[in-house]
Design a protein around this motif. Sequence first.
Motif, mmCIF file in Angstrom:
data_model
loop_
_atom_site.group_PDB
_atom_site.id
_atom_site.type_symbol
_atom_site.label_atom_id
_atom_site.label_comp_id
_atom_site.label_asym_id
_atom_site.label_seq_id
_atom_site.Cartn_x
_atom_site.Cartn_y
_atom_site.Cartn_z
ATOM 1 N N LEU A 95 27.656 16.956 13.918
ATOM 2 C CA LEU A 95 27.102 18.273 14.210
ATOM 3 C C LEU A 95 27.611 18.717 15.575
ATOM 4 N N GLY A 96 28.031 19.969 15.662
ATOM 5 C CA GLY A 96 28.644 20.453 16.894
ATOM 6 C C GLY A 96 30.135 20.205 16.901
ATOM 7 N N ALA A 97 30.733 20.180 15.709
ATOM 8 C CA ALA A 97 32.156 19.836 15.591
ATOM 9 C C ALA A 97 33.084 21.017 15.800
ATOM 10 N N SER A 98 32.544 22.202 16.029
ATOM 11 C CA SER A 98 33.409 23.379 16.157
ATOM 12 C C SER A 98 34.036 23.503 17.536
ATOM 13 N N SER A 99 33.737 22.578 18.441
ATOM 14 C CA SER A 99 34.285 22.697 19.790
ATOM 15 C C SER A 99 34.175 21.380 20.540
ATOM 16 N N GLY A 100 34.911 21.295 21.620
ATOM 17 C CA GLY A 100 34.756 20.257 22.624
ATOM 18 C C GLY A 100 34.704 18.825 22.137
ATOM 19 N N ILE A 101 33.697 18.108 22.580
ATOM 20 C CA ILE A 101 33.564 16.693 22.288
ATOM 21 C C ILE A 101 33.431 16.455 20.787
ATOM 22 N N GLY A 102 32.616 17.259 20.120
ATOM 23 C CA GLY A 102 32.435 17.091 18.686
ATOM 24 C C GLY A 102 33.721 17.255 17.912
ATOM 25 N N TRP A 103 34.517 18.232 18.305
ATOM 26 C CA TRP A 103 35.811 18.472 17.669
ATOM 27 C C TRP A 103 36.703 17.235 17.775
ATOM 28 N N ARG A 104 36.782 16.681 18.983
ATOM 29 C CA ARG A 104 37.659 15.533 19.203
ATOM 30 C C ARG A 104 37.142 14.275 18.498
ATOM 31 N N ILE A 105 35.832 14.098 18.473
ATOM 32 C CA ILE A 105 35.278 12.963 17.740
ATOM 33 C C ILE A 105 35.681 13.059 16.272
ATOM 34 N N ALA A 106 35.567 14.242 15.709
ATOM 35 C CA ALA A 106 35.932 14.427 14.304
ATOM 36 C C ALA A 106 37.399 14.071 14.070
ATOM 37 N N GLU A 107 38.267 14.523 14.944
ATOM 38 C CA GLU A 107 39.686 14.183 14.813
ATOM 39 C C GLU A 107 39.903 12.673 14.823
ATOM 40 N N ARG A 108 39.296 12.002 15.783
ATOM 41 C CA ARG A 108 39.508 10.556 15.917
ATOM 42 C C ARG A 108 38.891 9.775 14.763
ATOM 43 N N PHE A 109 37.723 10.195 14.305
ATOM 44 C CA PHE A 109 37.072 9.468 13.219
ATOM 45 C C PHE A 109 37.886 9.557 11.932
ATOM 46 N N VAL A 110 38.456 10.727 11.675
ATOM 47 C CA VAL A 110 39.305 10.864 10.487
ATOM 48 C C VAL A 110 40.567 10.021 10.643
ATOM 49 N N GLU A 111 41.114 9.989 11.834
ATOM 50 C CA GLU A 111 42.282 9.142 12.083
ATOM 51 C C GLU A 111 41.972 7.673 11.791
ATOM 52 N N GLU A 112 40.710 7.287 11.984
ATOM 53 C CA GLU A 112 40.299 5.900 11.736
ATOM 54 C C GLU A 112 39.779 5.682 10.320
ATOM 55 N N GLY A 113 39.894 6.708 9.447
ATOM 56 C CA GLY A 113 39.593 6.517 8.039
ATOM 57 C C GLY A 113 38.266 7.038 7.542
ATOM 58 N N ALA A 114 37.458 7.663 8.400
ATOM 59 C CA ALA A 114 36.149 8.150 7.977
ATOM 60 C C ALA A 114 36.277 9.411 7.135
ATOM 61 N N GLU A 115 35.299 9.625 6.263
ATOM 62 C CA GLU A 115 35.157 10.881 5.533
ATOM 63 C C GLU A 115 33.977 11.618 6.148
ATOM 64 N N LEU A 116 34.162 12.909 6.452
ATOM 65 C CA LEU A 116 33.194 13.634 7.261
ATOM 66 C C LEU A 116 32.681 14.905 6.605
ATOM 67 N N ILE A 117 31.428 15.218 6.925
ATOM 68 C CA ILE A 117 30.932 16.585 6.882
ATOM 69 C C ILE A 117 30.883 17.045 8.333
ATOM 70 N N ILE A 118 31.584 18.125 8.640
ATOM 71 C CA ILE A 118 31.560 18.685 9.994
ATOM 72 C C ILE A 118 30.689 19.933 9.968
ATOM 73 N N ALA A 119 29.862 20.097 10.985
ATOM 74 C CA ALA A 119 28.880 21.178 10.968
ATOM 75 C C ALA A 119 28.752 21.826 12.341
#
Length: 203
Positions: free
Chosen positions: A12-36
């Motif tokens: 949650l909070g993936a549309s900017s800043g820290i949340g955005w970068r966490i989402a990028e890195r987690f997908v790089e490590e193989g996670a499947e995400l819902i971003i909100a």
Amino acid sequence: MGILDGKVGIILGASSGIGWRIAERFVEEGAELIIAARREDQLAKLAEQIGAHPMRCDASEYDDVKALADAATEKWGRLDFSINSAGLNKPSMIADITPELLHEVAAVQFFGSYYFMKHMANAHAAGGGGSLINITSATAIMVPMGLSPYSGCKAAANFVTKIAAREYGTAQVRVNALAPTFVPTAMNAYGGMTPVDDARVDL
């Protein structure tokens, strides 16, 4: 192979800043995400970039956060991790603070943290356990002038996180807070002083 292969979760909070970068890195490590987040235009950009599932969610709205947890449970049958990186910072000296400003910040940073912990931790517990992380702030343990609305709410979130960790621990749910120091995001670009890339806009 990544360290998160086979893991599913919410940011949650993936549309900017820290949340955005966490989402990028987690997908790089193989996670499947819902971003909100609230900003659907930015979520769409990130979703296209990393292949995540976007969902609009206002952290300050109890029903929105519940719907987010329900969506993950319906989609995957479980929730391995959840990260709350939703943020709103409106600096003000205490002498100048208004009820409107304080309520707006608290709706996201204080009440939103409660809603997130309740709904996500309940979903984790129902699925056998998981990890919940609140992104708080180092300003919650510092004494920053002009940031009492934001820092006060983050300090409260830190404390409630400890209580949640005790309450949900027996259900195999880990609840932690991560308190970064200053990160150059748009939310922290007071008056344009901090250069940020154009993807990291305000939530």
